[in-house]
Motif scaffolding. Structure first.
Motif, PDB file in Angstrom:
ATOM      1  N   PRO A  28       0.833  -1.205   0.000  1.00 47.06           N
ATOM      2  CA  PRO A  28       0.000   0.000   0.000  1.00 47.06           C
ATOM      3  C   PRO A  28       0.871   1.260   0.000  1.00 47.06           C
ATOM      4  O   PRO A  28       1.914   1.287   0.661  1.00 47.06           O
ATOM      5  N   GLN A  52      -4.027   1.814   1.116  1.00 46.63           N
ATOM      6  CA  GLN A  52      -5.224   1.092   0.692  1.00 46.63           C
ATOM      7  C   GLN A  52      -6.276   1.993   0.070  1.00 46.63           C
ATOM      8  O   GLN A  52      -7.474   1.848   0.299  1.00 46.63           O
ATOM      9  N   ARG A  55      -9.032   0.070  -4.540  1.00 52.94           N
ATOM     10  CA  ARG A  55      -9.729  -1.152  -4.124  1.00 52.94           C
ATOM     11  C   ARG A  55     -10.052  -2.061  -5.294  1.00 52.94           C
ATOM     12  O   ARG A  55     -10.625  -3.127  -5.119  1.00 52.94           O
ATOM     13  N   PRO A  75      -4.980  -3.030  -5.758  1.00 51.52           N
ATOM     14  CA  PRO A  75      -4.888  -2.575  -4.368  1.00 51.52           C
ATOM     15  C   PRO A  75      -3.521  -2.946  -3.793  1.00 51.52           C
ATOM     16  O   PRO A  75      -2.941  -3.951  -4.184  1.00 51.52           O
ATOM     17  N   HIS A  78      -1.604  -5.922   1.313  1.00 52.19           N
ATOM     18  CA  HIS A  78      -1.529  -5.646   2.750  1.00 52.19           C
ATOM     19  C   HIS A  78      -1.811  -6.918   3.531  1.00 52.19           C
ATOM     20  O   HIS A  78      -2.832  -7.572   3.313  1.00 52.19           O
ATOM     21  N   ASN A  85      -9.493  -6.832   3.352  1.00 52.36           N
ATOM     22  CA  ASN A  85      -8.117  -7.035   2.885  1.00 52.36           C
ATOM     23  C   ASN A  85      -7.938  -8.390   2.206  1.00 52.36           C
ATOM     24  O   ASN A  85      -7.178  -8.502   1.245  1.00 52.36           O
ATOM     25  N   HIS A 228     -10.993   4.763   5.437  1.00 60.18           N
ATOM     26  CA  HIS A 228     -11.184   3.333   5.188  1.00 60.18           C
ATOM     27  C   HIS A 228     -12.649   2.924   5.312  1.00 60.18           C
ATOM     28  O   HIS A 228     -13.036   1.867   4.819  1.00 60.18           O
TER      29      HIS A 228
END
Ligand SMILES: Nc1nc2c(ncn2[C@@H]2O[C@H](COP(=O)(O)OP(=O)(O)OP(=O)(O)O)[C@@H](O)[C@H]2O)c(=O)[nH]1
Ligand SMILES: [Mg+2]
Length: 312
Positions: A28, A52, A55, A75, A78, A85, A228
């Motif tokens: 990220p 992040q 997406r 993305p 992570h 995730n 987020h």
């Protein structure tokens, strides 16, 4: 609306014209979306300092007389067991399987950690033709990409340095390293015809582009956990002779986050609206008028059906 996929192809190609998919992979915030925008010479993928941000697997297209590169932004990879995730990581795995070549971005300004090690292992297993890009070389260096690759059994076809791509619109293609990235990718793609007309730089539909620009502006106006917790849905778009009108919902998980996103006297959501309209006005052939509404959808990041729809 513009930017639908057309089937017609570029005809003035040379006999050794190359084409194929190059997927960008990296942790990220390593600068993947910034590089895609610089390569395409347009805002294809949204960018923010918040890890992040991306997406989805976002396509950007670069064409010249030598070949056509279909870039797949992904993305950031992570390591986290949260379902959002996991969805993003499996998207990266899938994207890598579809690619003819990889661009592995190593942020030269950060120490490598577990995440970088995990990505290096993944890529060493795949053994696809790879160009390593050491990004952010305008900042003090904390990792040597060449020795990192050697230590992890990676044998890239080229290692290229990029710099100054935090402002891709003003970056010089030569000095920033962008032209060298294009050369290196064209050198490893297979021969083949172009997939898109020469003037195309993305294949995203207008609805997705509107949602992404609004999300970028919302991320840039909020902090901590709020970026987020945001997802954006375009409820509908109407085209009139003069403009596009879109009704857009911004979802967050909690009432307190809604309060932050709306802001005192709706100041935050108004700023998001104004900025999004300005940027979209440059991307679309007519002005885009938005109506934004902030809504709460508790725990949407645990909603498997929604995640499947959002992250692809
Ligand atoms: N100094 C410097 N900053 C950069 C450069 N390229 C990107 N950045 C910054 O790095 C941050 C992350 O950039 P992104 O392009 O969003 O990174 P990403 O890898 O797409 O991030 P995710 O989508 O979250 O995985 C942004 O604040 C960029 O402005 C660069 O060449 N130099
Ligand atoms: Mg990104």
């Amino acid at each position: 609306l513009p930017l639908n996929i057309l089937s017609s192809a570029v005809n003035n190609q040379s006999p050794d014209f190359v084409s194929g998919v190059a997927a960008l992979v990296g942790r990220p915030s390593s600068g993947k979306s910034s590089l895609v925008n610089a390569l395409c010479g347009a805002k294809v993928s949204i960018v923010s300092p918040v890890p992040q941000t991306t997406r989805n697997a976002i396509r950007g297209i670069v064409s010249d007389s030598r070949g056509q590169i279909v870039l797949l932004d992904t993305p950031g990879y992570h390591l986290s067991e949260k379902s959002i995730n996991l969805h993003m990581r499996s998207l990266v795995d899938g994207t890598v399987s579809e690619a003819d070549a990889l661009l592995y971005l190593i942020d030269s300004s950060r120490m490598p950690g577990d995440e970088e090690e995990a990505i290096a292992r993944l890529l060493a297993e795949r053994a696809l033709p790879t160009v390593v890009v050491a990004t952010k070389c305008d900042l003090p260096s904390r990792i040597d990409a060449a020795s990192f690759c050697a230590e992890h059994g990676l044998t890239p076809r080229a290692i290229v340095e990029t710099r100054g791509l935090d402002d891709p619109e003003t970056a010089d293609r030569g000095a920033s390293g962008v032209a060298a990235v294009v050369d290196a990718v064209l050198a490893i793609l297979p021969e083949g015809p172009p997939w898109y007309p020469e003037e195309f730089y993305t294949d995203q539909d207008p609805t997705f582009r509107i949602a992404e620009i609004v999300r970028e502006r919302a991320i840039l106006r909020t902090r901590d956990e709020v970026p987020h917790a945001i997802y954006v849905e375009v409820a509908d778009i109407e085209e009139t002779e003069r403009e596009y009108r879109a009704r857009v919902f911004l979802y967050v998980e909690r009432e307190s986050q809604k309060g932050i996103l709306v802001g005192r006297g709706a100041s935050v959501v108004s700023a998001i609206r104004t900025e999004s309209q300005r940027i979209l006005g440059e991307l679309f052939p007519k002005p885009v008028r938005l109506s934004l509404q902030v809504k709460v959808r508790p725990k949407w990041r645990h909603n498997e059906a929604l995640l499947k729809k959002l992250i692809r």
